[in-house]
Design an enzyme around this catalytic site. Structure first.
Site, PDB file in Angstrom:
ATOM      1  N   HIS A   1     -12.916  -6.730   8.980  1.00 50.20           N
ATOM      2  CA  HIS A   1     -13.261  -5.982   7.933  1.00 50.20           C
ATOM      3  C   HIS A   1     -12.004  -5.660   7.020  1.00 50.20           C
ATOM      4  CE1 HIS A   1     -15.001  -4.593   3.823  1.00 50.20           C
ATOM      5  NE2 HIS A   1     -15.645  -5.563   4.206  1.00 50.20           N
TER       6      HIS A   1
ATOM      7  N   ASP B   1     -21.705 -10.481   7.126  1.00 48.03           N
ATOM      8  CA  ASP B   1     -22.028 -12.286   7.450  1.00 48.03           C
ATOM      9  C   ASP B   1     -22.478 -12.622   8.297  1.00 48.03           C
ATOM     10  OD1 ASP B   1     -19.168 -12.396   4.975  1.00 48.03           O
ATOM     11  OD2 ASP B   1     -20.921 -12.598   4.208  1.00 48.03           O
TER      12      ASP B   1
HETATM   13  C1  SDX Z   1     -16.428 -10.387   3.071  1.00 44.78           C
HETATM   14  O1  SDX Z   1     -13.465  -6.776   1.160  1.00 44.78           O
HETATM   15  C2  SDX Z   1     -14.867  -7.070   1.061  1.00 44.78           C
HETATM   16  O2  SDX Z   1     -15.486  -6.072   0.470  1.00 44.78           O
HETATM   17  C3  SDX Z   1     -15.219  -8.342   1.418  1.00 44.78           C
HETATM   18  C4  SDX Z   1     -16.908  -8.497   1.734  1.00 44.78           C
HETATM   19  C5  SDX Z   1     -17.567  -7.838   0.767  1.00 44.78           C
HETATM   20  O3  SDX Z   1     -19.003  -7.734   0.088  1.00 44.78           O
HETATM   21  O4  SDX Z   1     -17.038  -8.274  -1.177  1.00 44.78           O
HETATM   22  O5  SDX Z   1     -17.346  -7.254   2.621  1.00 44.78           O
HETATM   23  C6  SDX Z   1     -17.989  -9.248   2.484  1.00 44.78           C
HETATM   24  O6  SDX Z   1     -15.233 -11.218   2.691  1.00 44.78           O
HETATM   25  C7  SDX Z   1     -17.068  -9.887   4.554  1.00 44.78           C
HETATM   26  C8  SDX Z   1     -15.321 -10.860   5.785  1.00 44.78           C
HETATM   27  C9  SDX Z   1     -16.231 -11.890   5.835  1.00 44.78           C
HETATM   28  N1  SDX Z   1     -15.128 -12.559   6.494  1.00 44.78           N
HETATM   29  C10 SDX Z   1     -14.856 -12.882   8.357  1.00 44.78           C
HETATM   30  O7  SDX Z   1     -15.982 -12.806   8.590  1.00 44.78           O
HETATM   31  C11 SDX Z   1     -14.229 -13.762   8.317  1.00 44.78           C
HETATM   32  C12 SDX Z   1     -13.424 -13.018   9.953  1.00 44.78           C
HETATM   33  N2  SDX Z   1     -12.881 -12.132   9.438  1.00 44.78           N
HETATM   34  C13 SDX Z   1     -11.260 -12.008   9.374  1.00 44.78           C
HETATM   35  O8  SDX Z   1     -10.753 -13.292   9.141  1.00 44.78           O
HETATM   36  C14 SDX Z   1     -10.734 -10.903   9.607  1.00 44.78           C
HETATM   37  O9  SDX Z   1     -11.191  -9.407   9.548  1.00 44.78           O
HETATM   38  C15 SDX Z   1     -10.565 -10.547   7.562  1.00 44.78           C
HETATM   39  C16 SDX Z   1     -10.283 -10.911   6.557  1.00 44.78           C
HETATM   40  C17 SDX Z   1     -12.482  -9.909   7.264  1.00 44.78           C
HETATM   41  C18 SDX Z   1      -9.905  -8.861   7.343  1.00 44.78           C
HETATM   42  O10 SDX Z   1      -8.853  -9.345   7.000  1.00 44.78           O
HETATM   43  P1  SDX Z   1      -7.297  -7.954   7.331  1.00 44.78           P
HETATM   44  O11 SDX Z   1      -7.935  -6.560   6.977  1.00 44.78           O
HETATM   45  O12 SDX Z   1      -6.231  -8.731   6.302  1.00 44.78           O
HETATM   46  O13 SDX Z   1      -7.008  -7.858   8.737  1.00 44.78           O
HETATM   47  P2  SDX Z   1      -6.339  -8.951   9.456  1.00 44.78           P
HETATM   48  O14 SDX Z   1      -6.041 -10.755   8.943  1.00 44.78           O
HETATM   49  O15 SDX Z   1      -4.767  -8.565   9.194  1.00 44.78           O
HETATM   50  O16 SDX Z   1      -6.488  -8.821  10.850  1.00 44.78           O
HETATM   51  C19 SDX Z   1      -6.120  -7.742  11.806  1.00 44.78           C
HETATM   52  C20 SDX Z   1      -5.780  -7.545  13.127  1.00 44.78           C
HETATM   53  C21 SDX Z   1      -4.618  -9.244  13.477  1.00 44.78           C
HETATM   54  O17 SDX Z   1      -4.672  -9.530  14.906  1.00 44.78           O
HETATM   55  P3  SDX Z   1      -2.786  -8.946  15.320  1.00 44.78           P
HETATM   56  O18 SDX Z   1      -1.936  -9.842  14.295  1.00 44.78           O
HETATM   57  O19 SDX Z   1      -2.537  -7.218  14.542  1.00 44.78           O
HETATM   58  O20 SDX Z   1      -2.543  -8.988  16.480  1.00 44.78           O
HETATM   59  O21 SDX Z   1      -7.195  -8.518  13.910  1.00 44.78           O
HETATM   60  C22 SDX Z   1      -7.311  -9.969  13.964  1.00 44.78           C
HETATM   61  C23 SDX Z   1      -5.966  -9.848  13.723  1.00 44.78           C
HETATM   62  O22 SDX Z   1      -5.571 -11.715  14.151  1.00 44.78           O
HETATM   63  N3  SDX Z   1      -8.148  -9.907  13.436  1.00 44.78           N
HETATM   64  C24 SDX Z   1      -9.291 -11.388  14.232  1.00 44.78           C
HETATM   65  C25 SDX Z   1     -10.348 -11.088  13.452  1.00 44.78           C
HETATM   66  N4  SDX Z   1     -10.387 -10.420  11.973  1.00 44.78           N
HETATM   67  C26 SDX Z   1      -8.836  -9.886  12.286  1.00 44.78           C
HETATM   68  N5  SDX Z   1      -8.905 -11.584  15.284  1.00 44.78           N
HETATM   69  C27 SDX Z   1     -10.737 -12.454  15.523  1.00 44.78           C
HETATM   70  N6  SDX Z   1     -11.331 -12.697  14.719  1.00 44.78           N
HETATM   71  C28 SDX Z   1     -11.477 -12.297  13.670  1.00 44.78           C
HETATM   72  N7  SDX Z   1     -12.225 -11.708  13.007  1.00 44.78           N
END
Ligand code: SDX
Length: 426
Positions: free
Chosen positions: A315, A372
């Site tokens: 998140h 989720d």
């Molecule tokens: C919602 O914003 C809100 O408030 C949203 C929400 C709401 O109520 O409105 O809470 C609802 O959207 C919840 C989130 C639902 N999405 C998911 O579950 C999809 C999976 N999660 C990700 O795609 C991700 O975690 C996000 C999009 C939620 C957050 O992305 P960020 O903050 O931009 O983080 P990032 O992509 O920069 O990741 C940081 C690191 C990366 O690794 P490095 O490049 O540092 O090596 O964490 C890793 C990412 O690769 N990472 C994951 C991961 N999420 C982040 N690795 C594996 N699996 C994951 N799910």
């Protein structure tokens, strides 16, 4: 006495001063609105990870503590002691309703839940295999044609009327989108039923001509199902300046109709990185198929060369357990027997959680289960098809979007949302 921050450009030693502003909770902000005029440069913040776009009194999140409050009240208290409609009243009016206000609000929304025949007929032009989210965003945008008067509102009464109208109609539109997608006839709202029961009824009821025969037989709506879904709506009601809410505020900033702003929010929510994640979580758990294969997918999630991500994990704000996920997890445990939750899916989800929370990759990046991750297992047990998971998120979130829209419209000195760029072209 103004508090300020000084920034020094090490290229020429010039220093620039910016005002620090305090909120009532959470991090302060540095007001950089004069940054470009002072320095001739833009600030850059990919994905707005450190940028506050507005001031707001609606929702507060502490990502490190895993804390969420609507109008200052903790989500745990609201989810456990109040109905979703009382939470809507709180968000829209800043206070929880008295018993009389609650009854009046409930009755008003029941009467506002009906749709214009013209809007209902519009669905006939959709292909039946249209994803309900496509129908939801189109129908919501089309509502602006039926309520053109909401383009210019002059007082709080009109704002409230516009807001209650869209909150009340969203479940009807969502149920209609679903019924159309299964080739079943539309079921009109039944105003003898509560907001949440009515949605389940419009989704499941048998048309008099029994066009849609459910192989599992008549689905009686159980009180526990209504209570579980009501809690899910509450947990989704608002969440500060997330991607879809920022989209709604962005459309609001141009002066467009409020219902097309909500439609834009629906479209933004559809993405699997955001509200579409709940549907992706179930598809992912089904793809993993058994607890024996969890390790294989955890390895893929950690592999930088594999774009596979664990849906429902991570998140932007929560670097601790999402408090909504905690509430859903305990709800899942309560419902396990009552609603015979799919134990295989639950076992896979629990195994993923158990491994991920002890794995260095996830710990270092502070990746925890988000809302989720758990909602899909419960919605599956409520016999909600996965295509309707994100529409359910929409039903819950509509009140948050429209509350944020109103706050934007009433804010002093609100400006059109128009960021700049770092040009790297020819
Ligand atoms: C919602 O914003 C809100 O408030 C949203 C929400 C709401 O109520 O409105 O809470 C609802 O959207 C919840 C989130 C639902 N999405 C998911 O579950 C999809 C999976 N999660 C990700 O795609 C991700 O975690 C996000 C999009 C939620 C957050 O992305 P960020 O903050 O931009 O983080 P990032 O992509 O920069 O990741 C940081 C690191 C990366 O690794 P490095 O490049 O540092 O090596 O964490 C890793 C990412 O690769 N990472 C994951 C991961 N999420 C982040 N690795 C594996 N699996 C994951 N799910």
């Amino acid at each position: 006495m103004k508090q300020t921050m000084t920034m020094i450009d090490n290229r020429d030693g010039k220093s620039y001063e910016f005002e620090i502003k305090e909120g009532t909770r959470g991090p302060s902000v540095v007001d950089i609105s004069s940054f470009y005029p002072q320095t001739g440069m833009f600030t850059y913040d990919n994905g707005y990870t450190s940028t506050a776009s507005c001031t707001s009194e609606i929702t507060f999140i502490d990502g490190n503590k895993g804390e969420l409050r609507y109008r200052g009240i903790p989500i745990e208290e609201l989810a456990n002691k109040h109905s979703y409609l009382d939470v809507c009243h709180l968000l829209l009016t800043s206070k929880l309703p008295t018993k009389e206000e609650s009854l009046a609000f409930d009755l008003e929304l029941r009467h506002r839940s009906f749709l214009h025949e013209g809007l209902i007929n519009m669905f006939n032009s959709f292909p039946t295999n249209a994803h309900p989210m496509a129908a939801l965003s189109s129908a919501t945008a089309s509502l602006s044609a039926f309520f053109y008067n909401h383009l210019e509102m002059k007082d709080d009464y009109e704002y409230q009327e516009m807001a209650r109208r869209i909150v009340a109609k969203m479940p009807t539109i969502a149920a209609l989108a679903y019924r159309h997608s299964i080739g079943a006839s539309f079921i009109q709202p039944d105003i003898s039923k509560s907001f949440t029961e009515n949605f389940l009824y419009m989704m499941r009821a048998y048309p008099h001509n029994r066009m849609h025969i459910d192989p599992e037989g008549e689905r009686v709506i159980k009180p526990i199902e209504i209570q579980a879904l009501d809690t899910i709506f509450t947990l989704h009601a608002d969440h500060e300046q997330n991607a879809s809410t920022s989209t709604v505020r962005g459309v609001a900033s141009t002066g467009a109709h409020p219902y097309v702003a909500i439609s834009a929010g629906i479209s933004a929510l559809w993405g699997r990185a955001h509200g579409g994640a709940n549907e992706s979580v179930i598809k992912q758990l089904e793809m993993i198929g058994s607890v024996d294969r969890v390790d294989e997918f955890i390895a893929r999630a950690k592999d930088p060369n594999d774009d596979f991500r664990l849906m429902g994990f991570g998140h932007r704000v929560y670097k601790n357990f999402d408090p909504r996920a905690k509430i859903l997890k305990s709800l899942q445990d309560q419902l396990k027997d009552e609603l015979n939750l799919d134990s295989n899916l639950m076992q896979i989800a629990n195994k993923i959680e158990q491994i991920a929370l002890s794995d260095e990759y996830f710990i270092k990046r502070k990746l925890y289960p988000n809302i989720d991750f758990y909602s899909g297992v419960i919605l599956t047990a409520l016999k909600i098809p996965t295509s309707m998971f994100t529409p359910i998120f929409v039903i819950g979130r509509t009140v948050g979007w429209i509350t944020q829209w109103i706050e934007y419209k009433k804010s002093k000195g609100a400006k059109i949302a128009r960021p700049r760029q770092l040009y790297v072209g020819k």
